[in-house]
Scaffold this active site. Structure first.
Site, mmCIF file in Angstrom:
data_model
loop_
_atom_site.group_PDB
_atom_site.id
_atom_site.type_symbol
_atom_site.label_atom_id
_atom_site.label_comp_id
_atom_site.label_asym_id
_atom_site.label_seq_id
_atom_site.Cartn_x
_atom_site.Cartn_y
_atom_site.Cartn_z
ATOM 1 N N ILE A 1 0.278 -1.071 0.235
ATOM 2 C CA ILE A 1 -0.270 -0.242 -0.437
ATOM 3 C C ILE A 1 0.789 1.309 0.210
ATOM 4 O O ILE A 1 0.875 2.088 -0.816
ATOM 5 C CB ILE A 1 -1.075 0.259 0.969
ATOM 6 N N SER B 1 -3.865 3.651 7.659
ATOM 7 C CA SER B 1 -3.738 2.225 8.717
ATOM 8 C C SER B 1 -4.307 1.292 9.202
ATOM 9 O O SER B 1 -4.893 0.517 9.472
ATOM 10 C CB SER B 1 -2.484 1.877 8.048
ATOM 11 N N ARG B 2 -3.181 2.107 10.677
ATOM 12 C CA ARG B 2 -4.540 1.085 12.110
ATOM 13 C C ARG B 2 -5.023 1.778 12.814
ATOM 14 O O ARG B 2 -3.580 3.093 12.995
ATOM 15 C CB ARG B 2 -4.053 -0.168 12.524
ATOM 16 N N GLU C 1 -12.349 2.038 16.511
ATOM 17 C CA GLU C 1 -13.494 2.121 15.944
ATOM 18 C C GLU C 1 -14.537 0.926 16.270
ATOM 19 O O GLU C 1 -15.337 0.799 15.619
ATOM 20 C CB GLU C 1 -12.518 2.268 14.994
ATOM 21 N N HIS D 1 -13.098 3.687 8.272
ATOM 22 C CA HIS D 1 -12.545 2.318 7.826
ATOM 23 C C HIS D 1 -12.853 1.322 5.882
ATOM 24 O O HIS D 1 -13.249 0.914 5.890
ATOM 25 C CB HIS D 1 -12.782 1.155 8.375
#
Length: 333
Positions: A156, A234-235, A264, A296
């Site tokens: 990515i 990403s996270r 989240e 997301h």
């Protein structure tokens, strides 16, 4: 093989059912619930489970699955920070993931956040709907010539760097292993300190682990340019949300684009429009005009969903046959 598919939305069901046509021996049973200790009884009587990013696959859950006779776990995502891989490996529970599901999907979403924040498209949209065509307050900047820092140059991150290079940006990269293709493209590998000090835009494309948890915090922010743009697709836990808010108040962060959020799991992928979201930090973050949060959705394209479904079915076949592939995390980590 009977498979319990958790965190399954209608779009997941459609694509998985289509992919499953090539695997007549697979019996998929769909549950909208996330996998957790509260819902684990739903997995009773199944041979395998399939999970997503916010399912809780901790030691306790894995132990229960193991006692139920679950033969393996097929994640429908690339990240695996929600899985206790050490316990899974020690108990011979194979865990598979989808390492490559159209990297450009997430990379393009990161660029979409950059463009929207820079040119204030989200604010302009609402103005024009109300008949307000004034340009005051909508000033942006040219991306050409700006310095963009990319932390993590896996599939990515690499796709993101290619796009930003196409805009004429000076791309700085940080990764444990430099990518030769990006070096040939003109990207420059530097340390994190240089990324922080030199970048106008910083985009996060690294996995979440002990060394990257809260990578964006008051200490790293203090080293950055005033008005820096930060993008995270990403996270969520890569960013300390409270300290990011402090950075927004001080002006250190001039733009913040998030497709992920540390907490989240309690809100994303659900329609919360009729609920009061019980998260004061998240609600405060949404109140800033220079913040864009999406739920997301970076991965959410037709090509990516199809690839996730196809790879998940291949992984389930590997679990059923006992074969090991490059996608088996418990074999490769």
């Amino acid at each position: 093989m009977k498979v319990a598919v958790f965190s399954c939305k209608p779009y997941d069901r459609r694509t998985l059912q289509q992919a499953a046509e090539a695997y007549p021996d697979a019996q998929l049973h769909f549950f909208e619930s996330r996998l957790s200790m509260e819902t684990i009884s739903l997995a009773e009587g199944f041979d395998a489970v399939s999970c997503f990013v916010n399912d809780d696959v901790n030691r306790e859950v894995l132990n229960r699955l193991h006692n139920m006779g679950i033969k393996g776990i097929a994640l429908r995502c690339a990240g695996f920070n929600n899985v206790d891989l050490y316990f899974a490996k020690a108990n011979n529970i194979p865990v598979y993931h989808v390492p490559d599901y159209s990297p450009t999907s997430v990379a393009e979403h990161a660029v979409a956040l950059i463009m929207a924040l820079n040119r204030k498209t989200h604010r302009a949209y609402h103005r024009v709907k109300e008949g307000n065509f004034a340009l005051e307050g909508l000033m942006g900047f040219n991306l050409e010539g700006k310095t963009v820092g990319c932390i993590g140059t896996g599939r990515i991150g690499k796709a993101f760097c290619r796009i930003m290079s196409g805009f004429g940006c000076h791309v700085l990269c940080y990764d444990i292993t430099p990518d030769e293709d990006l070096l040939d493209l003109g990207c420059e590998y530097v340390d994190l300190e240089t990324i922080y000090q030199s970048s106008d835009i910083i985009s996060l494309h690294c996995p979440l682990n002990a060394s990257t948890h809260h990578l964006i915090n008051k200490t790293s922010l203090a080293k950055m340019k005033q008005g820096v743009m930060i993008i995270n697709t990403s996270r969520g836990a890569l960013v300390n949300a409270q300290e990011a808010i402090d950075g927004l108040y001080s002006g250190k962060i001039g733009y913040l684009g998030l497709d992920v959020y540390e907490q989240e799991g309690a809100i994303f992928f659900e329609d919360m429009s009729d609920h009061i979201i019980q998260d004061s930090v998240f609600q405060l973050m949404l109140s800033f005009p220079n913040v864009i949060v999406t739920g997301h959705q970076g991965y959410f394209t037709d090509i990516a969903l199809k690839h996730i479904a196809d790879t998940t079915m291949e992984n389930l076949r590997a679990i059923a046959s006992g074969d090991s592939t490059s996608r088996e995390l418990t074999h490769n980590h």
